[in-house]
Design a protein around this motif. Structure first.
Motif, short mmCIF file in Angstrom:
data_model
loop_
_atom_site.label_atom_id
_atom_site.label_comp_id
_atom_site.label_asym_id
_atom_site.label_seq_id
_atom_site.Cartn_x
_atom_site.Cartn_y
_atom_site.Cartn_z
N VAL A 1 -3.53 -58.84 -35.82
CA VAL A 1 -3.52 -60.08 -35.99
C VAL A 1 -3.84 -61.57 -35.46
CG1 VAL A 1 -3.25 -61.32 -38.36
CG2 VAL A 1 -3.82 -58.87 -38.62
N GLN A 2 -2.75 -61.18 -35.37
CA GLN A 2 -2.48 -62.69 -34.24
C GLN A 2 -3.48 -62.78 -32.76
OE1 GLN A 2 1.40 -62.62 -32.28
NE2 GLN A 2 1.82 -65.14 -31.79
N ASP A 3 -3.62 -61.77 -32.50
CA ASP A 3 -4.70 -61.44 -31.57
C ASP A 3 -5.97 -61.85 -31.68
OD1 ASP A 3 -2.41 -60.97 -30.46
OD2 ASP A 3 -3.23 -58.16 -29.80
N ALA A 4 -6.16 -61.82 -32.81
CA ALA A 4 -7.42 -61.80 -33.34
C ALA A 4 -7.89 -63.05 -33.97
CB ALA A 4 -7.82 -60.82 -34.97
N PHE A 5 -6.79 -63.91 -34.65
CA PHE A 5 -7.09 -65.48 -34.61
C PHE A 5 -7.05 -66.17 -33.23
CE2 PHE A 5 -5.34 -64.65 -38.61
CZ PHE A 5 -5.77 -65.56 -39.63
N LEU A 6 -5.98 -65.89 -31.75
CA LEU A 6 -6.18 -65.92 -30.90
C LEU A 6 -7.63 -66.43 -30.22
CD1 LEU A 6 -3.38 -65.75 -29.00
CD2 LEU A 6 -4.02 -67.31 -29.83
N ARG A 7 -8.23 -65.32 -30.47
CA ARG A 7 -9.91 -64.72 -30.14
C ARG A 7 -10.72 -65.78 -30.97
NH1 ARG A 7 -11.45 -58.46 -27.66
NH2 ARG A 7 -8.73 -58.20 -26.80
N TRP B 1 -17.36 -60.67 -38.69
CA TRP B 1 -17.03 -60.82 -37.23
C TRP B 1 -15.00 -60.53 -36.83
CZ3 TRP B 1 -13.63 -63.91 -34.34
CH2 TRP B 1 -13.93 -63.28 -32.98
N LEU B 2 -14.12 -60.83 -37.82
CA LEU B 2 -13.39 -60.52 -37.78
C LEU B 2 -12.73 -58.76 -37.74
CD1 LEU B 2 -11.99 -63.68 -39.37
CD2 LEU B 2 -11.32 -63.33 -37.14
N THR B 3 -13.90 -58.54 -39.06
CA THR B 3 -13.44 -57.18 -38.92
C THR B 3 -13.93 -56.03 -37.37
OG1 THR B 3 -14.11 -57.13 -41.38
CG2 THR B 3 -14.42 -55.28 -40.34
N LYS B 4 -14.96 -56.68 -36.79
CA LYS B 4 -14.89 -56.33 -35.52
C LYS B 4 -14.07 -55.95 -34.88
CE LYS B 4 -18.84 -55.96 -31.99
NZ LYS B 4 -19.41 -54.40 -32.73
N VAL B 5 -13.70 -57.56 -34.54
CA VAL B 5 -12.62 -57.43 -33.72
C VAL B 5 -11.26 -56.95 -33.72
CG1 VAL B 5 -10.81 -59.67 -32.70
CG2 VAL B 5 -13.50 -60.07 -33.16
N VAL B 6 -10.82 -56.92 -35.53
CA VAL B 6 -9.57 -56.48 -35.83
C VAL B 6 -10.14 -55.26 -35.39
CG1 VAL B 6 -8.15 -55.60 -37.54
CG2 VAL B 6 -8.62 -58.17 -37.12
N THR B 7 -10.81 -54.50 -35.54
CA THR B 7 -10.89 -52.87 -35.94
C THR B 7 -10.54 -52.08 -34.12
OG1 THR B 7 -12.53 -52.27 -38.02
CG2 THR B 7 -12.96 -51.04 -36.42
N ASN B 8 -11.51 -53.51 -33.59
CA ASN B 8 -11.43 -52.27 -32.19
C ASN B 8 -10.63 -52.91 -30.58
OD1 ASN B 8 -14.66 -51.65 -30.96
ND2 ASN B 8 -15.03 -52.83 -32.38
N LEU B 9 -9.69 -53.65 -32.03
CA LEU B 9 -8.09 -54.16 -31.11
C LEU B 9 -7.49 -52.64 -31.38
CD1 LEU B 9 -7.09 -57.81 -32.03
CD2 LEU B 9 -7.77 -56.72 -29.68
N CYS B 10 -7.44 -52.68 -32.86
CA CYS B 10 -6.44 -51.57 -33.31
C CYS B 10 -7.46 -49.87 -32.28
CB CYS B 10 -6.91 -51.06 -34.92
SG CYS B 10 -5.96 -51.74 -36.59
N LEU B 11 -8.70 -49.53 -32.09
CA LEU B 11 -8.59 -48.92 -31.41
C LEU B 11 -7.92 -48.72 -30.30
CD1 LEU B 11 -12.87 -48.87 -32.32
CD2 LEU B 11 -10.96 -47.04 -32.88
#
Length: 279
Positions: A19-25, A40-50
């Protein structure tokens, strides 16, 4: 964002990092060009998790003893609404353990579709795959998770009653009481992470689990234990505390009997529980 990340990773600490990384992005992006911020945030969070899941498997293979997800108290809505059986079972430790066996894309599709109701067209856009592939991944994931979902009782009050009686029988060393609650093929897992004494292999079968539970009852620190029932990951669980230590025990039911017992003792995994209540 946290709810997606936790279901994807089974770790509170890693979900918070995502979540912190997603907010930075988000703050580093040209927000004027982002038409739909939630998507956009869902896509970022999902790909960070992958990305994290790809390396997590190697780390967990080196983990000392069984690896179990981090427990989260959910009575205050920490993982979102858990008003239906389906919502509660999707965050249960039993289902999260099974999700660990899926490939990262299977897990992502399953979480986005089952827990958050995304359409396959939306999931395909998030994962940069075609819609047919999303449906195929979802179908495979559902087959893997089916057995774990069958073990989640529909009667919440009855489930809690059994958990309370099981805890009482354990603390009293009631052999007959424990026998009536344990399924013949019950399995017990304990996650100490090498930091707390715990069985490093699953204990299988009623007789062996019964001895394990009775051994726990004979430990001297039992006299100092504070025990209560709390909602953990959508289901009633034991929260035990002694000598500034905490443990969470989750009983997975099959009918009226305990088919699986999961104990989380690794202090690194209990921050959400110890923050929730004074120890």
């Amino acid at each position: 964002m946290f709810n997606i990340a936790y279901r994807m990773l089974g770790s509170v600490a890693e979900a918070e990092d995502v979540v912190q990384d997603a907010f930075l992005r988000w703050h580093g992006a040209d927000q004027s060009k982002i038409a739909t911020p939630p998507a956009w945030l869902t896509k970022v969070v999902t790909n960070l998790c992958l990305t994290r899941l790809s390396s997590a498997r190697a780390r967990r293979e080196q983990y000392v003893g069984p690896w179990l997800p981090e427990p989260v108290p959910t009575a205050d809505g920490a993982l979102g609404p858990l008003e239906t059986v389906e919502q509660r079972e999707l965050v249960s430790l039993g289902v999260l353990v099974v999700l660990e066996r899926l490939t990262p894309p299977e897990r992502a599709v399953f979480v986005l579709r089952e827990a958050f109701g995304h359409q396959h067209r939306e999931i395909a856009e998030i994962l940069d795959i075609d819609e047919a592939h999303s449906r195929q991944l979802h179908s495979r994931a559902r087959r893997h998770v089916a057995d774990a979902r069958k073990r989640f009782p529909a009667d919440r009050a009855r489930h809690e009653e059994i958990v309370r009686r099981f805890l009482d029988a354990t603390l009293r060393g009631d052999v007959k009481g424990l026998e009536q609650f344990l399924a013949d093929d019950v399995v017990s897992w304990a996650d100490g992470g090498g930091k707390v004494t715990a069985a490093r292999r699953p204990i299988v079968g009623k007789a062996k689990v019964l001895r394990y539970m009775l051994g726990f009852q004979r430990r001297p620190e039992l006299k100092e234990i504070s025990a209560e029932i709390a909602e953990i990951n959508g289901q009633p669980a034991w929260v035990l505390s002694w000598n500034h230590m905490t443990a969470v025990f989750v009983a997975e039911m099959e009918g009226e009997r305990v088919a699986a017992l999961r104990a989380i003792l690794n202090p690194d995994k209990l921050r959400a529980v110890t923050n929730w209540r004074p120890v």
